[in-house]
Write a protein that holds these residues in place. Structure first.
Motif, short mmCIF file in Angstrom:
data_model
loop_
_atom_site.label_atom_id
_atom_site.label_comp_id
_atom_site.label_asym_id
_atom_site.label_seq_id
_atom_site.Cartn_x
_atom_site.Cartn_y
_atom_site.Cartn_z
N GLU A 97 72.64 -87.43 -104.38
CA GLU A 97 71.78 -88.55 -104.80
C GLU A 97 72.54 -89.85 -104.59
O GLU A 97 73.73 -89.82 -104.22
CB GLU A 97 71.36 -88.37 -106.27
CG GLU A 97 72.52 -88.38 -107.25
CD GLU A 97 72.60 -89.67 -108.06
OE1 GLU A 97 71.57 -90.13 -108.56
OE2 GLU A 97 73.72 -90.21 -108.18
N ARG A 128 70.90 -81.20 -101.21
CA ARG A 128 70.96 -80.34 -102.40
C ARG A 128 70.65 -78.92 -101.96
O ARG A 128 69.64 -78.69 -101.26
CB ARG A 128 69.91 -80.76 -103.45
CG ARG A 128 70.19 -82.14 -104.03
CD ARG A 128 69.17 -82.53 -105.10
NE ARG A 128 69.26 -83.95 -105.37
CZ ARG A 128 68.40 -84.66 -106.09
NH1 ARG A 128 67.35 -84.05 -106.63
NH2 ARG A 128 68.58 -85.94 -106.27
N GLU A 130 68.99 -76.42 -102.77
CA GLU A 130 67.91 -75.88 -103.59
C GLU A 130 67.22 -74.77 -102.83
O GLU A 130 67.41 -74.61 -101.63
CB GLU A 130 66.89 -76.98 -103.87
CG GLU A 130 67.48 -78.12 -104.66
CD GLU A 130 66.41 -79.08 -105.13
OE1 GLU A 130 65.72 -78.74 -106.10
OE2 GLU A 130 66.27 -80.14 -104.54
N TYR A 137 63.56 -79.69 -99.70
CA TYR A 137 64.44 -79.36 -98.57
C TYR A 137 65.89 -79.49 -99.01
O TYR A 137 66.18 -80.04 -100.05
CB TYR A 137 64.13 -80.32 -97.40
CG TYR A 137 62.67 -80.30 -97.06
CD1 TYR A 137 62.11 -79.19 -96.44
CD2 TYR A 137 61.83 -81.35 -97.44
CE1 TYR A 137 60.74 -79.13 -96.19
CE2 TYR A 137 60.47 -81.30 -97.19
CZ TYR A 137 59.93 -80.19 -96.57
OH TYR A 137 58.59 -80.12 -96.33
N GLU A 146 68.37 -100.09 -106.88
CA GLU A 146 69.13 -100.18 -108.13
C GLU A 146 69.26 -101.65 -108.51
O GLU A 146 69.65 -102.48 -107.69
CB GLU A 146 70.54 -99.58 -107.96
CG GLU A 146 70.62 -98.22 -107.25
CD GLU A 146 70.03 -97.03 -108.01
OE1 GLU A 146 69.71 -97.18 -109.21
OE2 GLU A 146 69.86 -95.95 -107.40
N ARG A 274 64.36 -86.19 -117.27
CA ARG A 274 64.79 -86.01 -115.89
C ARG A 274 66.13 -85.29 -115.86
O ARG A 274 66.90 -85.34 -116.79
CB ARG A 274 64.81 -87.35 -115.19
CG ARG A 274 63.43 -87.99 -115.29
CD ARG A 274 63.05 -88.99 -114.26
NE ARG A 274 64.00 -89.36 -113.28
CZ ARG A 274 64.08 -88.81 -112.05
NH1 ARG A 274 63.24 -87.86 -111.71
NH2 ARG A 274 64.97 -89.24 -111.19
N TYR A 279 70.61 -91.04 -117.72
CA TYR A 279 69.50 -91.90 -118.15
C TYR A 279 69.56 -92.30 -119.61
O TYR A 279 69.95 -91.52 -120.47
CB TYR A 279 68.16 -91.23 -117.87
CG TYR A 279 67.83 -91.18 -116.39
CD1 TYR A 279 67.74 -92.35 -115.64
CD2 TYR A 279 67.63 -89.98 -115.74
CE1 TYR A 279 67.46 -92.32 -114.29
CE2 TYR A 279 67.35 -89.93 -114.38
CZ TYR A 279 67.27 -91.11 -113.67
OH TYR A 279 67.00 -91.07 -112.33
N ALA A 297 57.19 -84.49 -107.70
CA ALA A 297 57.14 -85.96 -107.82
C ALA A 297 57.46 -86.63 -106.49
O ALA A 297 58.25 -86.13 -105.70
CB ALA A 297 58.12 -86.42 -108.88
P1 HAM Z 1 65.47 -87.47 -108.18
O1 HAM Z 1 64.27 -87.35 -109.07
O2 HAM Z 1 66.42 -86.37 -108.15
O3 HAM Z 1 66.19 -88.82 -108.60
O4 HAM Z 1 65.00 -87.74 -106.70
C1 HAM Z 1 64.04 -88.73 -106.40
C2 HAM Z 1 62.99 -88.16 -105.47
O5 HAM Z 1 63.62 -87.61 -104.31
C3 HAM Z 1 62.21 -87.01 -106.05
O6 HAM Z 1 61.16 -87.45 -106.88
C4 HAM Z 1 61.68 -86.35 -104.78
O7 HAM Z 1 60.55 -87.04 -104.30
C5 HAM Z 1 62.82 -86.55 -103.82
N1 HAM Z 1 63.61 -85.31 -103.76
C6 HAM Z 1 64.57 -84.87 -104.60
N2 HAM Z 1 65.04 -83.67 -104.21
C7 HAM Z 1 64.37 -83.34 -103.09
C8 HAM Z 1 64.40 -82.22 -102.21
N3 HAM Z 1 65.23 -81.21 -102.38
N4 HAM Z 1 63.55 -82.21 -101.14
C9 HAM Z 1 62.69 -83.24 -100.93
N5 HAM Z 1 62.63 -84.33 -101.72
C10 HAM Z 1 63.45 -84.38 -102.80
C11 HAM Z 1 67.34 -89.27 -108.07
O8 HAM Z 1 67.87 -88.82 -107.08
C12 HAM Z 1 67.89 -90.51 -108.78
N6 HAM Z 1 69.15 -90.92 -108.13
C13 HAM Z 1 66.87 -91.63 -108.77
C14 HAM Z 1 67.37 -92.88 -109.41
C15 HAM Z 1 67.79 -93.99 -108.77
N7 HAM Z 1 67.48 -93.07 -110.71
C16 HAM Z 1 67.98 -94.30 -110.91
N8 HAM Z 1 68.18 -94.86 -109.75
#
Ligand code: HAM
Length: 440
Positions: A97, A128, A130, A137, A146, A274, A279, A297
């Motif tokens: 992330e 990731r 996953e 993915y 940010e 989350r 957070y 999401a």
């Molecule tokens: P997160 O919810 O883990 O937040 O990821 C944000 C978005 O990235 C998810 O809602 C999803 O749309 C997309 N996403 C996450 N994992 C995957 C995956 N394996 N495949 C496809 N899409 C994915 C964060 O990463 C935090 N850093 C957000 C943040 C920024 N909070 C504060 N600042």
């Protein structure tokens, strides 16, 4: 030695991005960039590889991402010098992330001394490990924002509004909703954690091994569950809103009022926890109103007022979010959103004969230098084939150079739409084409 046949394929959960899909990505990227600049965000690019501890400390050891989803990077055995310089403690990982890396950069570059708030955005791949499925993915892209150094609740709402604007730009805002919650702060959250623990404790015997672990280490994660039994139990669980201190409650009220002001639809979701430890207060996710699964999401984020301090800078409030580019693009495609195609070339240079093959290269280069999108294909010989290719490429004009034209320094200009043609001097080519194609 017999050569074994092997069909190489992308790794599990990884994908190639081909031109026809890429244009959706580019459309989204353009909107993200315009909105980011329009609201005063500067672009930051952090490396794909970071020290593991950057994420362990910030995201939290018990989270899924840290405990089982990070890709560790190993270096080649031959790279002895480099290996010797790294102690085994400094495991490196592909970034899962962006937020933790941005805060690492904030400290590393002394951004606390810049005018606050520091507003940054990024757009790139994250990793990731996953279990892959549609929309999930192992390499995926995020566009993230940010705002560091702004305690005001309106800045939380402005970020959500920014997300809203982008969804509107790319034609998928209808039917979307923002789920929102407050996680409280270090003063009120412990009381809520205790209340949750007290609530789940009597059911402990019936809980799965994972749930028992969560109950001990981070009971909030019990709310974020796919287990049937836990989902039933969750209905009676205490809600965080009831435990917010006055400051957190006021903060949350202003966030919601600001969203009303900005015309963003939201849904208060007391179960939205989350999967990151960093957070505080506001957390949110954007989803289709008809799809309540938070695993789907389109993006999410929230406030993380304690994170900058965790990295060793003075305490600094911050808030951000990231949108999932892959999922947004899939939704654009599913809704048949119209996006600009790659612009067509203007001119196709057709060559006939050895001498013309050489001339066509200098003509193509000359036209490119004057701003014309020009194609040629020296591997082809026949006029018919090259005219077909020109037609397929969708050009309006073809320039035909035969043996004679190469010697005379002329060219036959063919209007592919009208079917007419005329001879022009090569040195007049740019002037004539500027008139026909339009000034470049
Ligand atoms: P997160 O919810 O883990 O937040 O990821 C944000 C978005 O990235 C998810 O809602 C999803 O749309 C997309 N996403 C996450 N994992 C995957 C995956 N394996 N495949 C496809 N899409 C994915 C964060 O990463 C935090 N850093 C957000 C943040 C920024 N909070 C504060 N600042």
């Amino acid at each position: 030695m017999t050569q074994q046949k092997k069909n190489w394929q992308t790794l599990r959960g990884m994908r190639d991005l081909l031109p026809d899909t890429e244009r959706y990505w580019r459309h989204l990227a353009r909107s993200v960039e315009e909105r980011a600049h329009g609201l005063g965000y500067g672009r930051i690019e952090t490396p794909i590889v970071e020290e593991k501890s950057v994420f362990v400390r910030s995201i939290g050891e018990q989270t899924d991402i840290v405990s089982k989803e990070m890709f560790e990077v190993t270096r080649s055995e031959n790279d002895l010098d480099d290996r010797a310089r790294f102690s085994s403690k400094e495991t490196q990982v592909l970034r899962p992330e962006g937020t933790a890396a941005v805060i690492r950069a904030y400290r590393e570059h002394g951004m606390h001394a810049w005018r606050q708030p520091v507003k940054l955005w990024y757009y790139g791949p994250f990793f990731r490990a996953e279990r892959p499925q549609k929309g999930r993915y192992r390499q995926f892209w995020q566009a993230g924002f940010e705002t560091i150094g702004d305690p005001h609740p309106a800045s939380d709402a402005i970020l959500i509004y920014l997300f809203w604007l982008v969804l509107n730009d790319v034609g998928i805002r209808d039917g979307m909703i923002v789920d929102i919650n407050s996680m409280g702060c270090k003063i009120c959250r412990p009381k809520y954690r205790k209340a949750l623990k007290d609530y789940y404790e009597p059911f402990k015997k019936k809980l799965s091994k994972l749930a028992k672990e969560r109950l001990e280490k981070n009971p909030l994660r019990l709310l974020d569950t796919k287990e049937e039994d836990l989902i039933k139990l969750r209905d009676g669980a205490p809600q965080v809103i009831e435990y917010l201190c006055d400051t957190c409650r006021d903060h949350f009220t202003i966030v919601l009022e600001s969203l009303d002001e900005l015309g963003v639809s939201y849904n208060l979701n007391p179960l939205l926890v989350r999967g990151f430890d960093y957070y505080t207060r506001t957390t949110f996710e954007v989803r289709l109103a008809t799809d309540e699964r938070s695993q789907n999401a389109f993006g999410g984020g929230g406030r993380y007022d304690g994170l900058v301090e965790l990295f060793g800078s003075r305490a600094t409030p911050a808030v951000g979010f990231a949108m999932g580019v892959d999922r947004i693009v899939e939704e654009m495609i599913a809704r048949k959103v119209r996006v600009p195609r790659i612009p067509r070339p203007d001119i196709y240079v057709i060559q006939l004969g050895e001498r013309a093959k050489k001339t066509c290269l200098s003509i193509m280069a000359h036209l490119h230098e004057h701003g014309f999108k020009t194609l040629c294909n020296p591997a082809k010989d026949s006029l018919k084939t090259q005219l077909k290719l020109a037609h397929k490429a969708g050009v309006r004009y073809a320039l035909i150079i035969g043996q004679r034209e190469a010697l005379d320094e002329t060219a036959i200009l063919k209007d592919m739409a009208e079917g007419t043609q005329e001879v022009i001097a090569q040195k007049e080519m740019v002037r004539v084409l500027e008139k026909r194609v339009g000034k470049k």
